[in-house]
Design an enzyme around this catalytic site. Structure first.
Site, PDB file in Angstrom:
ATOM      1  N   TYR A 145       0.823  -1.221   0.000  1.00 37.56           N
ATOM      2  CA  TYR A 145       0.000   0.000   0.000  1.00 37.56           C
ATOM      3  C   TYR A 145       0.857   1.271   0.000  1.00 37.56           C
ATOM      4  O   TYR A 145       0.353   2.368  -0.192  1.00 37.56           O
ATOM      5  CB  TYR A 145      -0.950   0.017   1.202  1.00 37.56           C
ATOM      6  CG  TYR A 145      -2.036  -1.044   1.151  1.00 37.56           C
ATOM      7  CD1 TYR A 145      -2.325  -1.720  -0.018  1.00 37.56           C
ATOM      8  CD2 TYR A 145      -2.773  -1.363   2.279  1.00 37.56           C
ATOM      9  CE1 TYR A 145      -3.309  -2.696  -0.068  1.00 37.56           C
ATOM     10  CE2 TYR A 145      -3.766  -2.335   2.240  1.00 37.56           C
ATOM     11  CZ  TYR A 145      -4.016  -2.999   1.061  1.00 37.56           C
ATOM     12  OH  TYR A 145      -4.995  -3.959   1.010  1.00 37.56           O
ATOM     13  N   LYS A 147       3.349 -15.336   1.614  1.00 33.53           N
ATOM     14  CA  LYS A 147       3.336 -16.157   0.399  1.00 33.53           C
ATOM     15  C   LYS A 147       4.786 -16.428   0.005  1.00 33.53           C
ATOM     16  O   LYS A 147       5.264 -15.963  -1.040  1.00 33.53           O
ATOM     17  CB  LYS A 147       2.573 -15.427  -0.721  1.00 33.53           C
ATOM     18  CG  LYS A 147       1.078 -15.380  -0.516  1.00 33.53           C
ATOM     19  CD  LYS A 147       0.401 -16.705  -0.775  1.00 33.53           C
ATOM     20  CE  LYS A 147       0.351 -17.032  -2.258  1.00 33.53           C
ATOM     21  NZ  LYS A 147      -0.194 -18.408  -2.478  1.00 33.53           N
ATOM     22  N   ASP A 200      -2.892 -17.917   1.729  1.00 34.01           N
ATOM     23  CA  ASP A 200      -4.126 -18.472   1.153  1.00 34.01           C
ATOM     24  C   ASP A 200      -4.637 -19.636   1.998  1.00 34.01           C
ATOM     25  O   ASP A 200      -5.839 -19.770   2.240  1.00 34.01           O
ATOM     26  CB  ASP A 200      -3.926 -18.876  -0.320  1.00 34.01           C
ATOM     27  CG  ASP A 200      -2.675 -19.700  -0.559  1.00 34.01           C
ATOM     28  OD1 ASP A 200      -1.791 -19.726   0.311  1.00 34.01           O
ATOM     29  OD2 ASP A 200      -2.583 -20.336  -1.626  1.00 34.01           O
ATOM     30  N   ASP A 230      -5.144  -7.128   5.711  1.00 32.17           N
ATOM     31  CA  ASP A 230      -6.391  -6.464   5.352  1.00 32.17           C
ATOM     32  C   ASP A 230      -7.470  -7.526   5.065  1.00 32.17           C
ATOM     33  O   ASP A 230      -8.599  -7.458   5.567  1.00 32.17           O
ATOM     34  CB  ASP A 230      -6.124  -5.618   4.089  1.00 32.17           C
ATOM     35  CG  ASP A 230      -7.145  -4.544   3.868  1.00 32.17           C
ATOM     36  OD1 ASP A 230      -8.125  -4.494   4.627  1.00 32.17           O
ATOM     37  OD2 ASP A 230      -6.993  -3.759   2.917  1.00 32.17           O
ATOM     38  N   ASP A 255     -10.543  -9.073   7.930  1.00 31.90           N
ATOM     39  CA  ASP A 255     -11.968  -8.963   7.600  1.00 31.90           C
ATOM     40  C   ASP A 255     -12.636 -10.340   7.570  1.00 31.90           C
ATOM     41  O   ASP A 255     -13.783 -10.492   7.980  1.00 31.90           O
ATOM     42  CB  ASP A 255     -12.167  -8.258   6.248  1.00 31.90           C
ATOM     43  CG  ASP A 255     -12.182  -6.741   6.410  1.00 31.90           C
ATOM     44  OD1 ASP A 255     -11.923  -6.262   7.527  1.00 31.90           O
ATOM     45  OD2 ASP A 255     -12.450  -6.043   5.421  1.00 31.90           O
TER      46      ASP A 255
END
Ligand code: NAD
Length: 370
Positions: free
Chosen positions: A142, A193, A226, A250, A254
């Site tokens: 970001y 990852k 994942d 992020d 959520d």
């Protein structure tokens, strides 16, 4: 007696309504439990833009830097959608995060007994769930450079975002995760990852070294982000603290949030570096936004805001007992079937924001014998 300095920034929309209930609780605590805070309140967000010409003024920012902790409501609303980008309500939040260097975002996902039926998962999977996501908040994709959209030819363009992490950025957020795990069930799951990303492999190596050198007594597992998402909805109770970067955090926070039922129930904390006086920069806020659709109607659930304040007592002021008292009061109110509209189910009694705040204080009185 304590004289910790708290800056209160209610913001826009329901931010004001839910903050008012926390202020009543602080008032009650200071009268009955001999604690006193130096409180100051300032405008932030669209309301600040209207009155002060910016979503956060320099003097409010300075006040935040001088405070022991910031209590933030919510900002935003459609009336400010066309304000220039750097003065929009959300810009205040980004400025606070940046200037206070709030690099560790803590998002608990706790399923309270009274609400375990509200989760989208089966009861036995979520009953008693208590996990904590520690997300890196000030770096990663970001913020990385270069970024932008540019033309390659007359018919082709390209967009670039850059994921960058340094050793110290990973170490400092990992330390927060390991330290918190020690106070909980002593396990950190670090999600990245590393199979396909250089930054993922780098992240894994730094966390491994830090663990070996400083936190060998804490259980550490590495998990691909994942797979972490899958495991969160397959068997979430396997996790204690999940440590992850800005982008994956992020998404994962959520996902974890939804295990608990409602947006109106989710608190958060963002921690910065330890300052010269030994305290840590910190901001506490509910996960939800300013909810313009219900603002001004006393329909908002104040519990996320109230539990954000409970997190402040615990993480900024070492007031674990008072923090637990508030959490217990919230649980008891819910066990009595009192509900704001967002968490109603079946036969529950629907109450207003104000009534929920009053109910929590009544419960605090019962629990503390005051
Ligand atoms: P939102 O979180 O404000 O609302 C989403 C939905 O959840 C709405 O239907 C709302 O009524 C409901 N809801 C949210 N909090 C609730 C509560 N405490 N009690 C009961 N119901 C609640 O998200 P949105 O609608 O996408 O955004 C509205 C505004 O808030 C936008 O301007 C957005 O930019 C801003 N926003 C601010 C923050 C923040 O200040 N940290 C976070 C998210 C969104």
């Amino acid at each position: 007696m304590s004289n910790k300095k708290i800056l209160v920034l209610p913001g826009d929309g329901i931010g004001n309504e839910v903050m008012a209930e926390v202020l009543n609780i602080i008032d009650w605590l200071s009268k009955t439990r001999s604690m006193s805070f130096d409180m100051s309140e300032r405008l932030v967000g669209g309301t600040a833009y209207d009155k002060e010409g910016d979503s956060i003024s320099d003097s409010t920012m300075q006040e935040a830097l001088d405070s022991d902790a910031v209590l933030f409501g919510a900002v935003g609303g459609p009336q400010w959608d066309n304000v220039e980008r750097n003065k929009r309500p959300e810009a205040a939040l980004l400025r606070l995060r940046k200037e206070l260097d709030l690099f560790a975002n803590l998002r608990p996902a706790v399923v309270l007994d009274a609400l375990s039926e509200s989760s989208s998962l089966k009861l036995d999977l979520v009953k008693g769930l208590d996990i904590l996501i520690v997300r890196e908040l000030t770096s990663g994709v970001y913020f990385g450079q270069p970024r932008g959209i540019s033309k390659i030819s007359d018919t082709e363009s390209k967009a670039i975002d850059t994921q960058v992490y340094t050793t110290s950025e990973i170490e400092r957020v990992s330390r927060v995760a390991f330290e918190l795990a020690k106070l909980r069930r002593n396990k950190v799951s670090s999600a990245e990852k590393s199979n396909v990303m250089e930054t993922g492999l780098f992240w894994r190596n730094i966390v491994t070294d830090l663990h070996k050198n400083e936190y060998a007594s804490v259980e550490l597992e590495h998990i691909l982000a994942d797979n972490c998402a899958m495991q969160l909805v397959r068997y979430p109770k396997q996790f204690d603290v999940i440590l992850t970067d800005n982008l994956f955090g992020d998404l994962l926070s959520d996902t974890a949030a939804m295990l608990t039922g409602s947006l109106g129930m989710l608190p958060s904390a963002s921690l910065g570096p330890v300052k010269a006086n030994g305290t840590r920069a910190a901001m506490y806020e509910p996960v939800h936004g300013s909810a313009p659709d219900i603002a001004g109607q006393s329909k908002a659930n104040p519990l996320a805001m109230i539990m954000s304040f409970a997190m402040m007592l615990k993480y900024s002021f070492d007031m674990e007992e008072d923090s637990k008292l508030i959490e217990k009061a919230v649980q008891n109110v819910l066990l009595k079937g009192l509900r704001t509209a967002d968490i109603k189910d079946g036969a529950d009694k629907i109450i207003s924001t104000k009534e929920m705040g009053v109910a929590v204080i009544e419960e605090l009185k019962v629990l503390s014998g005051n």
